[in-house]
Design an enzyme around this catalytic site. Structure first.
Site, PDB file in Angstrom:
ATOM      1  N   THR A 166       1.298  -1.211  -0.243  1.00  0.00           N
ATOM      2  CA  THR A 166       0.010  -0.332   0.096  1.00  0.00           C
ATOM      3  C   THR A 166       1.094   1.225   0.064  1.00  0.00           C
ATOM      4  O   THR A 166       2.123   1.170   0.735  1.00  0.00           O
ATOM      5  CB  THR A 166      -1.053  -0.054   1.478  1.00  0.00           C
ATOM      6  OG1 THR A 166      -1.528   1.321   1.325  1.00  0.00           O
ATOM      7  CG2 THR A 166      -0.096   0.009   2.785  1.00  0.00           C
ATOM      8  N   ASP A 172      -0.012   3.575   1.158  1.00  0.00           N
ATOM      9  CA  ASP A 172      -0.647   4.711   2.352  1.00  0.00           C
ATOM     10  C   ASP A 172       0.444   3.746   3.522  1.00  0.00           C
ATOM     11  O   ASP A 172       1.456   4.925   4.593  1.00  0.00           O
ATOM     12  CB  ASP A 172      -1.437   4.085   3.243  1.00  0.00           C
ATOM     13  CG  ASP A 172      -2.385   4.619   2.326  1.00  0.00           C
ATOM     14  OD1 ASP A 172      -2.608   5.380   1.128  1.00  0.00           O
ATOM     15  OD2 ASP A 172      -3.794   3.896   2.143  1.00  0.00           O
ATOM     16  N   ARG A 193       5.024  32.349  -5.169  1.00  0.00           N
ATOM     17  CA  ARG A 193       3.555  31.609  -4.609  1.00  0.00           C
ATOM     18  C   ARG A 193       3.981  31.118  -3.101  1.00  0.00           C
ATOM     19  O   ARG A 193       4.753  30.321  -2.445  1.00  0.00           O
ATOM     20  CB  ARG A 193       3.420  30.826  -6.033  1.00  0.00           C
ATOM     21  CG  ARG A 193       2.818  32.190  -6.269  1.00  0.00           C
ATOM     22  CD  ARG A 193       2.154  31.155  -7.709  1.00  0.00           C
ATOM     23  NE  ARG A 193       1.279  32.163  -8.009  1.00  0.00           N
ATOM     24  CZ  ARG A 193       0.977  32.042  -9.656  1.00  0.00           C
ATOM     25  NH1 ARG A 193       1.928  30.248 -10.072  1.00  0.00           N
ATOM     26  NH2 ARG A 193       0.214  32.380 -10.579  1.00  0.00           N
ATOM     27  N   HIS A 204      -3.700  10.149  -8.302  1.00  0.00           N
ATOM     28  CA  HIS A 204      -3.285   8.238  -9.070  1.00  0.00           C
ATOM     29  C   HIS A 204      -1.609   8.535  -9.054  1.00  0.00           C
ATOM     30  O   HIS A 204      -0.915   7.325  -9.273  1.00  0.00           O
ATOM     31  CB  HIS A 204      -4.120   7.690  -9.090  1.00  0.00           C
ATOM     32  CG  HIS A 204      -5.819   7.912  -8.378  1.00  0.00           C
ATOM     33  ND1 HIS A 204      -6.515   8.190  -8.369  1.00  0.00           N
ATOM     34  CD2 HIS A 204      -6.074   6.287  -8.079  1.00  0.00           C
ATOM     35  CE1 HIS A 204      -7.282   7.719  -7.331  1.00  0.00           C
ATOM     36  NE2 HIS A 204      -7.264   7.003  -7.579  1.00  0.00           N
ATOM     37  N   ILE A 205      -1.473   9.678  -9.446  1.00  0.00           N
ATOM     38  CA  ILE A 205      -0.192   9.752  -9.696  1.00  0.00           C
ATOM     39  C   ILE A 205       0.918   9.064  -9.536  1.00  0.00           C
ATOM     40  O   ILE A 205       1.384   7.828  -9.859  1.00  0.00           O
ATOM     41  CB  ILE A 205       0.395  10.781 -10.782  1.00  0.00           C
ATOM     42  CG1 ILE A 205      -0.195  11.829 -11.513  1.00  0.00           C
ATOM     43  CG2 ILE A 205       1.909  11.152 -10.232  1.00  0.00           C
ATOM     44  CD1 ILE A 205      -0.068  13.323 -11.638  1.00  0.00           C
TER      45      ILE A 205
HETATM   46  O1  F6P Z   1      -5.483   2.967  -0.346  1.00  0.00           O
HETATM   47  C1  F6P Z   1      -4.210   3.840  -1.262  1.00  0.00           C
HETATM   48  C2  F6P Z   1      -4.917   5.359  -1.779  1.00  0.00           C
HETATM   49  O2  F6P Z   1      -3.691   4.983  -2.737  1.00  0.00           O
HETATM   50  C3  F6P Z   1      -4.827   5.849  -0.792  1.00  0.00           C
HETATM   51  O3  F6P Z   1      -4.228   6.796  -0.376  1.00  0.00           O
HETATM   52  C4  F6P Z   1      -6.626   6.620  -1.357  1.00  0.00           C
HETATM   53  O4  F6P Z   1      -7.102   7.117  -0.487  1.00  0.00           O
HETATM   54  C5  F6P Z   1      -7.454   5.622  -1.912  1.00  0.00           C
HETATM   55  O5  F6P Z   1      -6.470   4.585  -2.337  1.00  0.00           O
HETATM   56  C6  F6P Z   1      -7.572   6.516  -3.310  1.00  0.00           C
HETATM   57  O6  F6P Z   1      -8.278   5.021  -3.787  1.00  0.00           O
HETATM   58  P1  F6P Z   1      -9.749   5.414  -5.214  1.00  0.00           P
HETATM   59  O7  F6P Z   1      -8.256   4.090  -5.863  1.00  0.00           O
HETATM   60  O8  F6P Z   1     -10.711   4.557  -5.429  1.00  0.00           O
HETATM   61  O9  F6P Z   1      -9.643   6.295  -5.932  1.00  0.00           O
END
Ligand code: F6P
Length: 360
Positions: A140, A142, A177, A284-285
């Site tokens: 993950t 995270d 900025r 998602h990058i």
């Molecule tokens: O758990 C990984 C994660 O990328 C988190 O950081 C984020 O909040 C979530 O998944 C985003 O999920 P999804 O791909 O469903 O938008």
């Protein structure tokens, strides 16, 4: 080399960089060293729900190119809890029996599940129910899976967020900025604190430490007085407003996702400091692209170690990264509690030592 085995592997939950490198390592070790068969199960446990189960035989030729490939060649999903699986008629059904049956239909001796804490908890419940031989690998961005210092995907996400900060220094300086970067991380601030320090941020806000807007504005003024005409702020997506509200984005279907704290801060900071402020939401990058060298290394180590656990008949275990070693721990312990940033840990102390404002 022991008895012949057929093992399954699946990726579950959100994708990230390094998953393919794990799959490759598992196939190298299992087929190359032990001469076992490896079946790659598609779309997480969904591949075990369909009939015939959706799986492909993996050999070295099929995985050879995967070390540097982002995503997961097996596909994945973070939807559809098998214990309350959404059916076409809108009802929810417990489909764990079907998953267990799918495992047996494939003739598996063991299963390697690669997932975050949520997916691994589900996989463990299913394995316990069906007496399946499960070995887990944490992944993950995270980095919040218990016990392990690192999960697959985290290092690459930190690299990407750091590179974004490296780039933003220049445009921020050119326009005098305040630049805010909103990073992912769900309920933990691991990406924010790591990328914030590595990328030279002035302010880092994480969900583990509550903040006051006035402290952020003081920091911006302090930097101006030091002759610095710009400021970089990193904020984790689950940081709340000063009043404690969780910022969520709601789409037209009513689906909610974390997001929006960057813009909230930008507005508040413009008002309190008068600074021109812009927001970058990395999204998602952070999950995509080529895994970093450290990611490939950990992915390879985890893949090899997971196969070795199966060879030793050690199941219901998760591989972890601890003090430069791969150590296996009971999966139940790893998923018992998710791991947040320790507010008295080294990274927080480092940030404070560098004069970075953490908002408190
Ligand atoms: O758990 C990984 C994660 O990328 C988190 O950081 C984020 O909040 C979530 O998944 C985003 O999920 P999804 O791909 O469903 O938008």
């Amino acid at each position: 080399m022991g008895e012949h085995k057929r093992i399954g592997i699946l990726t579950s939950g959100g994708d990230c960089a390094g998953l393919n490198a794990v799959i490759r390592a598992v196939v190298y070790r299992a087929t190359g060293t032990y001469h076992w068969e490896v079946l790659g199960i598609r779309q997480a446990t969904n591949g075990l729900l369909v009939r015939p189960p959706d799986a492909i035989c993996l050999d070295i030729e099929k995985v050879d190119h995967l070390l540097t490939a982002g995503g997961t060649m097996l596909g994945t999903t973070n939807k559809g809890d098998p214990f309350a699986f959404p059916m076409p008629d809108g009802s929810l059904r417990d489909r764990t029996v079907d998953i267990i049956e799918g495992y047996h239909q494939l003739g598996l001796d063991a299963l390697i599940g690669i997932g975050g804490d949520g997916s691994l908890a589900i996989l463990r419940r299913i394995a316990q129910q069906g007496n399946l031989n499960l070995v887990a690998i944490p992944k993950t961005i995270d980095n919040d899976v218990g016990i392990t210092e690192r999960s697959i995907g985290f290092d690459t996400a930190v690299n990407i967020a750091t590179e974004a900060l490296d780039r933003l220094h220049f445009t921020a300086a050119s326009h005098s900025r305040v630049m805010i970067v909103e990073v992912m991380g769900r309920d933990a601030g691991h990406i924010a604190i790591s990328a914030g320090i590595a990328g030279g941020a002035d302010v880092i806000l994480i969900p583990e430490i509550s903040y006051k807007l006035s402290n952020i504005c003081d920091k911006i003024r302090e930097r101006q007085e030091q002759g610095r005409n710009y400021c970089l702020i990193v904020v984790a997506e689950s940081v709340r407003t000063e009043e404690g509200e969780q910022m969520m984005q709601i789409n037209r279907l009513g689906q909610k996702r974390l997001g929006g704290i960057g813009q909230y801060l930008a507005d508040a900071i413009s008002i309190c400091s008068g600074a021109e402020t812009r927001v970058t939401v990395l999204g998602h990058i952070q999950r995509g692209g080529t895994p970093s060298p450290l990611e490939r290394l950990i992915a390879s180590a985890f893949g090899v170690a997971a196969v070795d656990l199966i060879a030793e008949g050690k199941y219901d275990q998760m591989v972890t990264w601890q003090k430069r070693e791969v150590v296996s721990v009971p999966l139940a312990d790893a998923i018992a509690k998710y791991r947040v940033v320790e507010s008295d840990g080294t990274l927080v102390k480092t940030a404070r030592g560098l004069g970075i404002c953490l908002g408190d």
